[in-house]
Design an enzyme around this catalytic site. Structure first.
Site, PDB file in Angstrom:
ATOM      1  CB  SER A 670      38.690  38.443  36.323  1.00 12.06           C
ATOM      2  OG  SER A 670      38.722  38.572  37.718  1.00 12.06           O
ATOM      3  CG  ASP A 743      41.636  45.650  38.438  1.00  3.37           C
ATOM      4  OD1 ASP A 743      40.631  45.585  39.170  1.00  3.37           O
ATOM      5  OD2 ASP A 743      42.023  44.698  37.746  1.00  3.37           O
ATOM      6  CG  HIS A 777      38.132  43.584  37.567  1.00  2.00           C
ATOM      7  ND1 HIS A 777      39.417  43.101  37.563  1.00  2.00           N
ATOM      8  CD2 HIS A 777      37.327  42.479  37.513  1.00  2.00           C
ATOM      9  CE1 HIS A 777      39.401  41.780  37.514  1.00  2.00           C
ATOM     10  NE2 HIS A 777      38.151  41.385  37.481  1.00  2.00           N
TER      11      HIS A 777
END
Length: 811
Positions: A670, A743, A777
């Site tokens: 991330s 995501d 994610h």
């Protein structure tokens, strides 16, 4: 023409060669053994301490589960066949034990192939309600705690798409649940319908600066499908199975009983829906009903929220943060902004807090004004309650002791501090259940309160329990944890029973639960006996190291040496550095060390610790502070500080003699992936990088990202300078990009990795892009995670161990 044909043929061949059609791979045996280790159960302890529920689940989903039908609407991900969140974590087995029992008891009567979620304990703590997701929908199940017996109450009729699906009546004999409405219409399959017209969005000139949310409603068909999936009826279901309709169809968001159970606060989503924001910013209505379902009052109607003022501390005007006062039968608590909800407005007090008694007529009475933005109140007695506020821009938080019965008396500020300053954290107040079965401030017979703190200091971590005299605000240290070689986490303290619930662990000992007494000095009494599932790395050398950045800032990280490493005769090994940048407004807080070397060594799915089994040194959770003091924002010097952090970390481990600094890899997930791409573009410190699920072009998130409040047009140079995409030509280091195709995180669209890969490829960089099907994610499927571990291992072996790649013929 002939040359053109040949060129096209060669281009097609090169394109095909650039794509690798792989099935899912598994990592080497050393890593696989750790990745396949079973999870210890989650522990749910009833508030009265009578029972412990042990909740078992698989470490991963399967790619088959992630491939079930999914609709992404208004910020939700829904399985329309089962009417529950498509990414729901399920538990597959339950055990129960009392604190006195050494062995847990298997819960009998569970459904075949359990998929359990949405657990909710009855107010008397004797029955556990939950959902089971069958093939055709979500069912209501319950567990009799004393008998350790499960039983089903409904078929697949629940609607858990908007959450908050089960709420108990105060008599512990019935629940209020969301069920499918009888008038639900068939969903629209947009792929099979002919559009009736274009999708149109308009704006009347108001500023609507919103983050780049994903999974939004995109067209009228989406809006129709969202409405059908979100609508539910409310049914009252008795534990004996009796069912009655409590309220008809609506878009029910939240349901909350008053402490005495006589009233129910119901929040519904309303129209018009939005293409810009998720469902929780759609228009809403808050109404108070009697426990029999009769409307008492419509308390609040909120319009669509698309145009808040700029800034993290922006709020809408009017009543907000409505809740029940937990120490009174039926009193509402709410706040209103005194600055119009605009952080740019300079006012002495940001918020005012009000109380409104049943039957909830007129305006509430003011009980408190907060200097920062109001957060919450922990209720205690008629004369004592604890409130907190916070302000993002200065990282300030205040804790107030105030008298809710006398608003003319000035509140006492118990703490006024930078919430990023962990060394000054006074801890959190202990709570207990009151006569209404609500969580309130725990007080002893003399009216003293108790604070449980993490206890971070310059010398290490020493968790503590402090006793506070609320009249004088004087504190006395009742307990401080100093167990050699162990880490102790303080969870709950009951001053009337003198019972402290803790977890104790070490690098080799899995966290287990214990009861201690602080006054009688009795115990500890061990409640669980979980074994370490990661035996192969239990003897790995682990230490928290501290080192200094070039500007004098002290940093830290947790260092792991390879399995079997001989520290007496150190051999230089390759190293993997893993980190995540964090923003601070002062150097003092940024320099604090909050890592504990005695924490259990747990290689979760995204961890780099696996590679100690493959001969690598690992520096995990390396401190990467980005500081902006005063009027300077942290991101004004992001790149410079990023490289300085990395250089200091490598220098420190290199000085210890453990690594070959020419063979250091860097990884992150991330915002950590964003860090990796920047480090590889603007330094020559690393031999390879792994960036998972990152964002690389900040102009695609123009209204802020991470901790950046300024929009692109206010700080274009910051957005440009920080975007690795804008500096793709500088990439000279091999980079592995991994991203979930589904995501859902704000800003980290899969397109971010795809566009960045194309730029790097076009400029001749050594880069590999792995898109994981169905993954969000955070990755969930066992197949995806094992393949991710394989990809990372292959990458590290090739670029950090060239001799290994040559010997094995690695690509």
């Amino acid at each position: 023409m002939k040359n053109w044909t040949i060129w096209c043929f060669l281009a097609c061949i090169l394109t095909i060669q650039a794509q690798e059609q792989l099935t899912y791979q598994t990592p080497p045996a050393e890593i696989l053994k750790l990745a396949e280790a079973p999870l210890a159960p989650r522990v749910l302890i009833t508030d009265n301490g009578s029972y412990m529920m042990l909740m078992f689940r698989s470490p991963y989903k399967t790619i088959g589960e992630l491939s079930e039908t999914e609709m992404r609407l208004a910020g939700l991900r829904i399985n329309p066949a089962t009417n529950i969140g498509s990414r729901t974590n399920y538990y597959n087995n339950l055990h129960i034990k009392t604190p006195e029992e050494l062995e847990s008891r298997q819960v009998s009567g569970l459904p075949e192939n359990p998929r359990l979620a949405n657990f909710s304990l009855s107010p008397d703590q004797e029955i556990l309600a939950m959902t089971h997701t069958a093939d055709t929908g979500a069912e209501l199940w319950m567990v009799d705690m004393s008998e350790a017996r499960a039983f089903r109450l409904t078929g697949p009729v629940l609607n858990a798409n908007m959450g908050d699906v089960i709420n108990w009546f105060k008599d512990s004999q019935s629940v209020l649940v969301k069920t499918l409405p009888e008038d639900r219409k068939m969903l629209i399959d947009r792929l099979e319908t002919v559009p009736a017209g274009p999708t149109i969005a308009t704006n009347d000139g108001k500023k609507a600066q919103n983050r780049t949310y994903q999974d939004l409603i995109k067209n009228p068909d989406d809006a129709f499908n969202f409405e059908q999936l979100a609508r539910s009826e409310l049914k009252k279901i008795n534990v004996s199975g009796e069912i009655s309709t409590w309220m008809g169809p609506a878009l029910y968001r939240n349901i909350n009983f008053s402490p005495d159970g006589n009233y129910v606060m119901v929040v519904t989503a309303e129209k018009p829906f939005s293409y810009l924001v998720p469902y929780y910013r759609f228009p809403s209505k808050t109404q108070i009903y009697s426990q029999t379902g009769d409307l008492v009052r419509t308390l609040l109607e909120v319009p669509l929220i698309e145009d808040l003022p700029k800034g993290f501390m922006a709020e809408r005007t009017g009543m907000r943060d409505i809740s029940w006062r937990r120490d009174k039968p039926a009193t509402l608590v709410y706040a209103e902004a005194l600055d119009g909800g605009d952080p740019a407005v300079d006012v002495p007090f940001r918020d005012e807090v009000f109380l409104l008694d049943a039957p909830f007529e007129g305006k509430g009475r003011s009980v408190l004004k907060t200097i920062n933005r109001y957060r919450y109140i922990l209720w205690g007695t008629d004369q004592a309650a604890i409130a907190t506020d916070m302000w993002w821009d200065t990282r300030n938080t205040k804790t107030y002791l105030f008298n809710p019965s006398d608003p003319t008396s000035d509140p006492v500020v118990l703490s006024d501090r930078n919430y990023q300053d962990r060394y000054s954290d006074p801890g959190s107040f202990a709570t207990t259940q009151n006569a209404f079965k609500e969580s309130v401030l725990a007080l002893d017979k003399k009216g003293n309160a108790y604070l449980l703190g993490d206890g971070y200091t310059e010398e290490g971590q020493f968790p503590f329990v402090d006793q506070m005299n609320l009249k004088t605000q004087k504190k006395m240290r009742l307990y401080e944890s100093r167990i050699p070689g162990k880490m102790e986490t303080l969870l709950e303290y009951d001053p009337l029973e003198d019972q402290l619930l803790v977890q104790i662990e070490s690098p080799a000992d899995y966290p287990n639960y214990y009861y201690k007494s602080l006054i009688r000095r009795k115990g500890p009494s061990q409640l669980t006996h979980f074994e370490n599932p990661f035996k192969s790395i239990q003897d790995v050398h682990k230490e928290v190291i501290t080192y200094t950045r070039a500007d004098g800032l002290e940093l830290s990280g947790t260092l792991y040496l390879p399995v079997g490493y001989d520290r007496e005769s150190p051999e230089k090994k390759p190293m993997i550095l893993w980190a995540y940048p964090r923003e601070f407004k002062d150097k003092s807080s940024a320099a604090q060390n909050t890592q504990n070397p005695n924490e259990f060594t747990y290689p979760y799915w995204g961890s780099p610790i696996y590679w100690v089994t493959r001969g690598y040194v690992v520096l995990d959770d390396a401190a990467f502070p980005i500081i902006g003091e005063g009027t300077e924002e942290p991101n004004d010097s992001f790149r410079t500080q990023l490289v300085a952090n990395a250089r200091a970390a490598i220098d420190a481990v290199d000085k210890m003699g453990y690594i070959d600094r020419t063979r250091v890899g860097v990884g992150g997930h991330s915002y950590g992936a964003f860090m990796v791409a920047n480090l590889l573009s603007h330094s020559d410190l690393f031999a390879a990088g792994v960036a998972r699920s990152g964002a690389y072009n900040r102009t695609l998130t123009p209204f802020g990202f991470q901790s950046e409040q300024r929009n692109y047009w206010e700080a274009p140079e910051v957005y440009y300078t920080m975007s690795p995409f804008m500096h793709a030509e500088k990439m000279k280091t091999p980079l592995l990009l991994i991203h979930g195709e589904a995501d859902n995180n704000s800003g980290t669209y899969p397109m971010q990795s795809e566009r960045y890969f194309n730029a790097l490829k076009g400029l001749g960089a050594q880069v590999r892009l792995v898109m994981l099907p169905k993954e969000s994610h955070g990755y969930r499927a066992q197949e995806s995670i094992f393949h991710m571990l394989w990809e990372q291992d292959q990458w590290f072996e090739k670029y950090l161990k060239p001799e290994s790649a040559a010997a094995t013929g690695t690509r």
